[in-house]
Design an enzyme around this catalytic site. Structure first.
Site, PDB file in Angstrom:
ATOM      1  N   ARG A   1       0.837  -1.213   0.000  1.00 27.09           N
ATOM      2  CA  ARG A   1       0.000   0.000   0.000  1.00 27.09           C
ATOM      3  C   ARG A   1       0.864   1.252   0.000  1.00 27.09           C
ATOM      4  NH1 ARG A   1      -3.329   0.078   4.919  1.00 27.09           N
ATOM      5  NH2 ARG A   1      -1.522  -0.995   5.747  1.00 27.09           N
TER       6      ARG A   1
ATOM      7  N   ASN B   1      -6.069  -2.819   2.368  1.00 27.41           N
ATOM      8  CA  ASN B   1      -5.985  -4.271   2.561  1.00 27.41           C
ATOM      9  C   ASN B   1      -7.385  -4.835   2.741  1.00 27.41           C
ATOM     10  OD1 ASN B   1      -3.194  -4.451   2.457  1.00 27.41           O
ATOM     11  ND2 ASN B   1      -2.929  -4.405   4.660  1.00 27.41           N
TER      12      ASN B   1
END
Length: 93
Positions: free
Chosen positions: A21, A40
Site C-alpha cells: 500500500r 488491505n
C-alpha cells in the site's frame, strides 16, 4: 483530451505485510494528479481506487502489473468508471 476516470483494481498475491500500500501510494503521488486509496482486504487482496486523468490511471495500473512491486502480484482485476470525487490526495487505508 485526457478524460477523468476512476480505476478500481483488486491485486492478488502476496501483497499484504510487504509495504504494498505504501509503495502504491508513493507511485500514485509520483505519477501525479491522482486521488484515491489503497486498502488491505480481509481475503488477502489489496484494493486500489484511483481517480484522475485516464493516462495517469493507466500508468498506475501498468505499475501494479509490472512485477516491480513489493511482494508478489499473481494478478490484477480492474474496472473503469466515472470519478465519484470526495478524495483528498492518495492515502493508505
Amino acid at each position: 483530451m485526457n478524460e477523468q476516470v476512476r480505476l478500481t483494481a483488486w491485486v492478488r498475491g502476496r501483497v499484504q505485510g510487504v509495504g504494498f500500500r505504501w509503495f502504491t501510494r508513493a507511485n500514485a503521488l509520483e505519477i501525479g494528479d491522482l486521488v484515491g486509496f489503497a486498502l488491505n482486504l480481509d481475503d488477502g487482496r489489496v484494493q486500489v481506487v484511483a481517480e484522475g486523468p485516464s493516462e495517469n490511471c493507466h500508468r498506475l495500473l501498468d505499475w501494479l502489473r509490472s512485477g516491480d512491486t513489493p511482494g508478489r502480484v499473481d494478478g490484477v482485476t480492474e474496472i473503469w468508471g466515472t470519478p465519484r470525487g470526495g478524495y483528498e490526495g492518495f492515502v493508505e487505508r
